[in-house]
Design an enzyme around this catalytic site. Structure first.
Site, short mmCIF file in Angstrom:
data_model
loop_
_atom_site.label_atom_id
_atom_site.label_comp_id
_atom_site.label_asym_id
_atom_site.label_seq_id
_atom_site.Cartn_x
_atom_site.Cartn_y
_atom_site.Cartn_z
N CYS A 77 0.88 -1.22 -0.05
CA CYS A 77 -0.04 0.02 -0.04
C CYS A 77 0.78 1.42 -0.09
O CYS A 77 0.43 2.23 -0.69
CB CYS A 77 -1.21 0.06 1.16
SG CYS A 77 -0.39 -0.33 2.77
N ASP B 112 20.61 3.45 1.38
CA ASP B 112 20.43 3.14 2.70
C ASP B 112 21.66 3.26 3.45
O ASP B 112 22.71 3.53 2.80
CB ASP B 112 19.54 1.95 3.04
CG ASP B 112 20.34 0.81 2.53
OD1 ASP B 112 21.50 0.68 2.24
OD2 ASP B 112 19.75 -0.49 2.98
N ARG C 71 15.59 1.79 2.00
CA ARG C 71 15.43 0.73 1.19
C ARG C 71 14.89 -0.53 2.07
O ARG C 71 15.49 -1.50 2.05
CB ARG C 71 17.11 0.32 0.51
CG ARG C 71 16.79 -0.68 -0.71
CD ARG C 71 18.11 -0.79 -1.54
NE ARG C 71 19.37 -1.18 -1.02
CZ ARG C 71 20.24 -0.39 -0.92
NH1 ARG C 71 20.35 0.79 -1.42
NH2 ARG C 71 21.32 -0.89 -0.22
N SER C 72 14.10 -0.30 2.74
CA SER C 72 13.38 -1.12 3.78
C SER C 72 12.69 -2.02 2.70
O SER C 72 12.18 -1.85 1.65
CB SER C 72 12.36 -0.42 4.61
OG SER C 72 11.20 0.00 4.02
#
Length: 316
Positions: free
Chosen positions: A153, A211, A188-189
């Protein structure tokens, strides 16, 4: 569905765009979906931490879902018992969708928990089926292309915001509408930053993903068989990447982090999806469009995903 968007004449330098302006464009689509369904879809959210950002997200979800005619239940459970509660919700026929407010353990255990949610109820699009489809640029679940794959989402919300801001060139073929665009993402999760970079690269953009572990460059694959994006480890200073980027997106969960305004390319689009304010107050001295938060669009995409899960289930 064709949605209204910002035109160049409506975008003077330094304009702030609120997430609510984008979210309201999907109100009629969501209401039409509810009317067609003829009942209130139920989302169950699990909160197993004391993170203020997670609590805020849960409160926003509850408020938005209830106001828009959905049923929402927040269950606060001990993290050691969370897996059992997820399995119960998977089996509960009254539950249409499930989401987890992360972090829970704050390690790889969280990735395992994502996979315990039934894909038919995974409103966040984080189970393996949907993640694999995203990274391989597969947009449907079936050969007949009647069931759309679920996208996470928050990355989806960022895509919709970029569409609204005309970053996408709708005159180009579908799947290549970011051709010629360069984008810098500071995050950059596995939940937001990496899938977002893949989505944007799959649509034709060159993406620099930063990141704490370094920099990766995401580009679109070449050829029919190589339709998924390509990733390479590179060395490039943040300043150099930002100064050639048409879009800068930040998601650093720390109040101390500020993206240097002087790095921003004149006229770029800047978007922050962190609960912390990653841009300084002078961001609009360089950015033409600035989106300070995206929460309302994210929750709108959660509603849209829930309706899509039910629709996919009902397709024969």
């Amino acid at each position: 569905m064709v949605l209204s968007s910002i035109s160049a004449s409506e975008c003077p330098a330094g304009k702030t765009i609120l997430a609510s302006s984008v979210a309201k464009l999907y109100a009629s689509e969501i209401q039409a979906g509810l009317e067609k369904l003829g009942r209130k879809p139920k989302l169950v959210g699990f909160l197993s931490n004391s993170d203020p950002a997670a609590r805020m997200y849960a409160d926003w979800t509850a408020k938005s879902y209830l106001e828009n005619g959905f049923d929402f239940e927040l269950l606060e459970v001990d993290k050691e018992e969370l897996e059992d509660h997820i399995f119960q919700a998977n089996k509960d026929v009254s539950v249409d969708g499930i989401m987890i407010y992360f972090p829970v353990f704050g390690n790889r255990q969280d990735q395992y928990l994502q996979q315990t949610v039934a894909s038919s109820k995974d409103v966040e699009g984080l189970t393996h089926l949907y993640v694999q489809n995203l990274y391989h640029n597969v947009r449907y679940l079936d050969e007949a292309s009647t069931k759309k794959s679920i996208l996470p989402c928050t990355p989806l919300a960022l895509v919709k915001i970029l569409e609204y801001l005309n970053a996408y060139n709708m005159h180009l073929p579908y799947g290549n509408r970011l051709y010629g665009k360069t984008i810098t993402i500071v995050n950059r999760s596995e939940i937001v930053g990496r899938p977002l970079a893949a989505l944007l690269a799959n649509d034709g953009a060159v993406v620099y993903s930063f990141d704490v572990d370094g920099v990766q460059k995401f580009t679109r694959g070449d050829g029919i068989k190589l339709r998924r994006h390509q990733v390479s480890d590179i060395e490039i200073p943040l300043q150099d990447a930002a100064q050639v980027s048409d879009v800068v997106i930040t998601g650093v969960p720390a109040d101390s982090y500020k993206f240097p305004t002087e790095y921003i390319k004149d006229g770029a689009i800047c978007i922050n999806f962190s609960t912390a304010k990653n841009f300084d107050k002078d961001v609009k001295s360089k950015a033409s469009l600035y989106v300070p938060s995206i929460g309302k669009v994210t929750i709108t995409m959660l509603m849209r995903n829930l309706l899509r899960l039910i629709e996919n289930t009902n397709v024969n």
